[in-house]
Design a protein around this motif. Structure first.
Motif, short mmCIF file in Angstrom:
data_model
loop_
_atom_site.label_atom_id
_atom_site.label_comp_id
_atom_site.label_asym_id
_atom_site.label_seq_id
_atom_site.Cartn_x
_atom_site.Cartn_y
_atom_site.Cartn_z
N THR A 255 43.39 38.10 12.37
CA THR A 255 44.39 37.37 13.13
C THR A 255 44.37 37.74 14.61
OG1 THR A 255 45.87 37.08 11.23
CG2 THR A 255 46.87 37.01 13.41
N HIS A 262 44.35 31.14 20.34
CA HIS A 262 45.24 30.21 19.65
C HIS A 262 46.54 29.99 20.41
CE1 HIS A 262 46.68 28.03 16.12
NE2 HIS A 262 47.80 28.73 16.17
N ALA A 322 49.18 30.12 10.63
CA ALA A 322 48.40 29.14 9.87
C ALA A 322 49.16 27.85 9.64
CB ALA A 322 47.97 29.74 8.53
N THR A 325 52.85 25.51 14.86
CA THR A 325 52.67 25.87 16.28
C THR A 325 54.02 26.06 16.97
OG1 THR A 325 52.55 23.51 16.87
CG2 THR A 325 50.46 24.67 16.47
N ARG A 394 42.88 28.54 12.34
CA ARG A 394 43.87 28.69 11.28
C ARG A 394 43.22 29.08 9.95
NH1 ARG A 394 46.85 23.04 11.63
NH2 ARG A 394 44.63 22.46 11.72
#
Length: 428
Positions: A255, A262, A322, A325, A394
């Motif tokens: 992650t 991300h 995942a 947003t 994701r």
């Protein structure tokens, strides 16, 4: 207080609430020394790459400065652990603090006089990593000999909290601010922090030397390194705890290695750099809270149960990333996950030390740290490969969440706490 054999210590998996005992003057000094060193490390983490940018515009060289420090730990970590079990750990930590004081003072002076070169910076980064390896393998192994055995998790919680505050919160923020005022300032403050760490270690009462083997019977350093690794693998309880931590680090790195891509625009979440920095600060705050609460939670829930629960909660940030947003959902997930990761780290080192003989504490701690660092590195590589292969970050977040939830079953693989312990003389 003389060290208590971890092998004869109860597992403390079903502790009831009780009144905490004092941790003592020597632990307070060790805690202060660790906190001061962690603040210096946080300052240097920001300062060294910025100093490198002053000397070169090569991305490979700038990145190489940070990598060199980690490489030094990997190279000398296991021998440092073996020496920590052979020599006086307080003396080793004090020597490492003095080494880093001199190194950072020299780098600051060379930078101030415009005499610093890229080669000198790489050499300093490597030696700083060497000092960090000796300090980080000696200081945790001193804790069981300084505090009541019932307070081991609380003591490690305090150590973890002050390390996180210095490394993740105060140090990096102060490092950037100080560098903006003067490029030498963060190096000078780091020098003072390591000097203060050395002073606190010096003021500790000298820990009693452990019984030494006769010179004729002492094994070679390489053999002692191997013995520590053998114990790490042969003791099922120790091996499972170390593997659990390494796999959790692997999942966390899946992650965090690509988190900025991300979150920061043009990534899907669309944060600016200021918002990303604020989010990272809140993540550090969550970890600090988790570390401070770890000891109290362990006394009520039990250490192994808390390991399992915190492992499950560590999946919160990966699940949030995942599935959405929405920044507020992601922020909550990151704070919860960070707090859980801090609790997990405290419980893992506590459980590991309870199962390790004092004569092998530094070596097993070094081996465990190597497993953890390897998990982090491999997780970062896997995150990059998954991102490149799928084109969707994701996927890595989802894999991390599933893996962390699966790792909650690791508790079933940990055998009951031994009553007799493992004889170090049989670890050959």
């Amino acid at each position: 207080m003389p060290p208590q054999p971890p092998s004869s210590t109860p597992a403390h998996s079903e502790n009831s609430a009780r009144r905490p005992q004092p941790l003592g003057r020597d632990f307070t000094l060790l805690w202060g020394a660790s906190g001061s060193a962690s603040l210096a490390d946080g300052l240097v983490r920001v300062a060294l790459p910025l100093v490198a940018v002053e000397l070169t515009r090569s991305p490979a060289l700038v990145a190489g400065v940070a990598v060199t420090t980690t490489l030094a730990w990997i190279v000398v970590g296991l021998p440092a652990g073996a020496l920590g079990d052979r020599l006086n750990r307080r003396t080793i930590a004090l020597s490492a603090a003095l080494l880093r004081t001199v190194l950072l003072g020299a780098v600051g002076l060379l930078l101030f006089t415009d005499q610093l070169t890229v080669g000198m910076l790489f050499a300093a980064a490597f030696l700083l990593g060497v000092g960090e390896a000796f300090f980080d393998t000696s200081t945790p192994a001193m804790v069981p000999g300084l505090v009541p055995k019932e307070e081991l998790s609380r003591a490690h919680g305090r150590r973890h909290a002050v390390a996180m505050a210095g490394n993740e919160l105060v140090g990096p923020a102060a490092g950037g601010t100080l560098f903006a005022l003067s490029k030498v300032a963060p190096l000078l403050v780091s020098t003072a922090c390591h000097a203060l760490s050395a002073l606190m270690l010096w003021r500790m009462r000298a820990a009693p030397d452990r019984p030494r083997e006769p010179e004729a019977e002492r094994t070679a350093l390489f053999t002692e390194v191997r013995q520590g690794l053998v114990l790490l693998v042969r003791s099922r309880r120790i091996a499972v705890i170390a593997l659990w931590g390494g796999m959790a680090n692997f999942a966390g790195s899946l992650t965090f290695a690509v988190l900025a891509l991300h979150l920061v625009a043009p990534g899907p979440v669309g944060l600016d750099t200021w918002g990303f920095g604020l989010l990272m600060a809140s993540l550090g705050l969550g970890g600090l809270i988790g570390a401070l609460l770890a000891g109290r939670l362990a006394a009520r829930v039990g250490e192994l149960r808390l390991l399992t629960l915190s492992c499950a909660l560590m999946a919160a940030d990966s699940v949030a990333l995942a599935l959405t947003t929405q920044i507020w959902v992601i922020a909550v997930g990151l704070v919860v996950g960070s707090a859980a990761a801090a609790v997990f780290g405290v419980m893992a080192i506590t459980a590991l030390q309870r199962a390790t003989p004092d004569s092998h504490l530094s070596r097993v701690s070094a081996g465990n740290q190597l497993v953890m660092m390897s998990g982090t590195a491999l997780g970062g590589i896997a995150a990059g490969v998954l991102g490149e292969a799928t084109g969707d970050l994701r996927v890595g977040f989802a894999v991390a969440a599933v893996l962390l939830l699966a790792l909650t079953s690791m508790r079933a693989a940990i055998p009951a706490a031994p009553t007799g312990g493992l004889d170090p003389d049989r670890v050959r």
